[in-house]
Design an enzyme around this catalytic site. Structure first.
Site, PDB file in Angstrom:
ATOM      1  CE1 TYR A 196      -9.211  -2.210   3.265  1.00  0.00           C
ATOM      2  CE2 TYR A 196     -10.081  -4.120   2.111  1.00  0.00           C
ATOM      3  CZ  TYR A 196      -9.152  -3.111   2.212  1.00  0.00           C
ATOM      4  OH  TYR A 196      -8.166  -2.997   1.264  1.00  0.00           O
ATOM      5  CE  LYS A 216      -7.086  -2.905  -2.100  1.00  0.00           C
ATOM      6  NZ  LYS A 216      -6.281  -2.135  -3.083  1.00  0.00           N
TER       7      LYS A 216
HETATM    8  P1  NAP Z   1      -1.747   6.089  -0.256  1.00  0.00           P
HETATM    9  O1  NAP Z   1      -0.386   6.510   0.061  1.00  0.00           O
HETATM   10  O2  NAP Z   1      -2.860   7.019   0.150  1.00  0.00           O
HETATM   11  O3  NAP Z   1      -1.847   5.759  -1.808  1.00  0.00           O
HETATM   12  C1  NAP Z   1      -3.080   5.637  -2.502  1.00  0.00           C
HETATM   13  C2  NAP Z   1      -2.877   6.298  -3.816  1.00  0.00           C
HETATM   14  O4  NAP Z   1      -4.018   6.121  -4.667  1.00  0.00           O
HETATM   15  C3  NAP Z   1      -2.659   7.806  -3.680  1.00  0.00           C
HETATM   16  O5  NAP Z   1      -1.514   8.203  -4.376  1.00  0.00           O
HETATM   17  C4  NAP Z   1      -3.923   8.359  -4.327  1.00  0.00           C
HETATM   18  O6  NAP Z   1      -3.769   9.635  -4.888  1.00  0.00           O
HETATM   19  C5  NAP Z   1      -4.155   7.324  -5.402  1.00  0.00           C
HETATM   20  N1  NAP Z   1      -5.455   7.521  -6.033  1.00  0.00           N
HETATM   21  C6  NAP Z   1      -6.685   7.539  -5.467  1.00  0.00           C
HETATM   22  N2  NAP Z   1      -7.608   7.807  -6.405  1.00  0.00           N
HETATM   23  C7  NAP Z   1      -6.948   7.952  -7.589  1.00  0.00           C
HETATM   24  C8  NAP Z   1      -7.336   8.220  -8.931  1.00  0.00           C
HETATM   25  N3  NAP Z   1      -8.626   8.403  -9.273  1.00  0.00           N
HETATM   26  N4  NAP Z   1      -6.380   8.288  -9.884  1.00  0.00           N
HETATM   27  C9  NAP Z   1      -5.083   8.101  -9.585  1.00  0.00           C
HETATM   28  N5  NAP Z   1      -4.645   7.847  -8.338  1.00  0.00           N
HETATM   29  C10 NAP Z   1      -5.566   7.766  -7.353  1.00  0.00           C
HETATM   30  O7  NAP Z   1      -2.118   4.694   0.438  1.00  0.00           O
HETATM   31  P2  NAP Z   1      -1.445   3.231   0.368  1.00  0.00           P
HETATM   32  O8  NAP Z   1      -1.885   2.572   1.602  1.00  0.00           O
HETATM   33  O9  NAP Z   1      -0.003   3.336   0.040  1.00  0.00           O
HETATM   34  O10 NAP Z   1      -2.247   2.560  -0.831  1.00  0.00           O
HETATM   35  C11 NAP Z   1      -1.619   1.970  -1.963  1.00  0.00           C
HETATM   36  C12 NAP Z   1      -2.286   0.652  -2.308  1.00  0.00           C
HETATM   37  O11 NAP Z   1      -1.964  -0.302  -1.289  1.00  0.00           O
HETATM   38  C13 NAP Z   1      -3.812   0.714  -2.354  1.00  0.00           C
HETATM   39  O12 NAP Z   1      -4.278  -0.121  -3.388  1.00  0.00           O
HETATM   40  C14 NAP Z   1      -4.208   0.117  -1.010  1.00  0.00           C
HETATM   41  O13 NAP Z   1      -5.507  -0.434  -1.012  1.00  0.00           O
HETATM   42  C15 NAP Z   1      -3.154  -0.959  -0.902  1.00  0.00           C
HETATM   43  N6  NAP Z   1      -2.957  -1.530   0.431  1.00  0.00           N
HETATM   44  C16 NAP Z   1      -2.769  -0.737   1.511  1.00  0.00           C
HETATM   45  C17 NAP Z   1      -2.600  -1.296   2.766  1.00  0.00           C
HETATM   46  C18 NAP Z   1      -2.410  -0.432   3.985  1.00  0.00           C
HETATM   47  O14 NAP Z   1      -2.607  -0.924   5.095  1.00  0.00           O
HETATM   48  N7  NAP Z   1      -2.012   0.814   3.838  1.00  0.00           N
HETATM   49  C19 NAP Z   1      -2.597  -2.693   2.920  1.00  0.00           C
HETATM   50  C20 NAP Z   1      -2.785  -3.495   1.787  1.00  0.00           C
HETATM   51  C21 NAP Z   1      -2.965  -2.900   0.544  1.00  0.00           C
HETATM   52  P3  NAP Z   1      -4.527  10.862  -4.114  1.00  0.00           P
HETATM   53  O15 NAP Z   1      -3.897  10.971  -2.781  1.00  0.00           O
HETATM   54  O16 NAP Z   1      -4.305  12.000  -5.021  1.00  0.00           O
HETATM   55  O17 NAP Z   1      -5.968  10.497  -4.029  1.00  0.00           O
END
Ligand code: NAP
Length: 256
Positions: free
Chosen positions: A156, A163
């Protein structure tokens, strides 16, 4: 009538139907909120538009959060189309793939800067730009974090540091904007299989461990997170700000 009836919610971070932001957008819409979605680049626009249609959401344009001009343009669009904003959801993170494997000590200066800029500073920039609209409605800002901010999870790495900065930003922002009636909170979700998560080496191991050991003996879903987000944005959350709430099946309470 839903708890968010008549409210306007801007949700950033929908990449596809697995995105946590999509779970949140649907839950907010189920409570009666009108949703606005963004995308980054044409490929993502093609994925986001059909999803937006499913919940009657507006697509408010492209927004790369590393670009202050695009943030200003987006909030200008919100102002001209809606004239108000009640809920801002930041579900965005990014780190170079090389920095999500191996040793944290090998993180480059540029990799560190990029991860912190996209994943943490963007919350500050978005909140500042949205404040003129949010403070009129006593709005709510919500971001997504992970327990890697406090404890070491293999691979990570720099995202854990980002984070930690994000969670601290939640507290400082909450203190700044609270007197204007605006709340800022984070949900710390357990591991969920999404596009971003696939970039973390051996992410599957995290899913297995959580499922085996979490008190609820299951992984959480984007829908679980969405329902908590809707509660936080609605009347149930009106006294809550500056907090990190865990939606992880209880995994974070375990000592071993
Ligand atoms: P996800 O579907 O891949 O979403 C991440 C988003 O961030 C995508 O829409 C991506 O767009 C966007 N992004 C990245 N760089 C960007 C930029 N420069 N400008 C605008 N948008 C940008 O993954 P997710 O897991 O749902 O993530 C959402 C949040 O939840 C994140 O903060 C992640 O760390 C958090 N989270 C995830 C988990 C897990 O296990 N999945 C657990 C805890 C927290 P592009 O695809 O165009 O890059």
């Amino acid at each position: 009538m839903g708890t968010l009836s008549g409210k306007r919610a801007l949700v950033l971070g929908v990449a596809n139907e697995r995105s946590i932001a999509w779970g949140i957008a649907q839950a907010l819409a189920n409570e009666g909120a009108h949703i606005g979605l963004t995308y980054v680049g044409e490929t993502l626009e093609r994925r986001v538009r059909p999803l937006a249609e499913k919940i009657g959401a507006d697509v408010l344009g492209s927004c790369d959060v590393t670009d202050d001009g695009q943030i200003e343009q987006l909030l200008g669009e919100v102002q001209s189309q809606w004239g108000r904003l009640d809920v801002l959801v930041h579900a965005i993170a990014f780190a170079q793939r090389d920095d999500l494997t191996g040793r944290f000590v090998d993180t480059s200066r540029e990799g560190f800067r990029l991860a912190l800029d996209v994943s943490a500073y963007s919350l500050v920039a978005l909140t500042r730009a949205a404040m003129p609209l949010l403070c009129e409605s006593g709005g709510s800002v919500l971001t997504l974090t992970f327990a890697g901010s406090e404890r070491v999870f293999p691979n990570y790495n720099v995202m854990g540091v980002a984070k930690a900065a994000l969670e601290s930003s939640v507290r400082y922002l909450a203190a700044d904007v609270g007197p204007d009636g605006v709340r800022v909170n984070a949900i710390s979700a357990g591991p969920i299989k999404t596009l971003s998560a696939a970039g973390i080496r051996n992410f599957r191991d995290m899913l297995h461990v959580a499922e085996e050991r979490a008190p609820l003996r299951r992984n959480v879903s984007a829908d679980d997170v969405g329902r908590l987000a809707a509660a936080l944005a609605g009347p149930a959350g009106h006294g809550v700000t500056g907090q990190v709430l865990y939606a992880d099946g209880g995994l974070s309470i375990l000592g071993v």
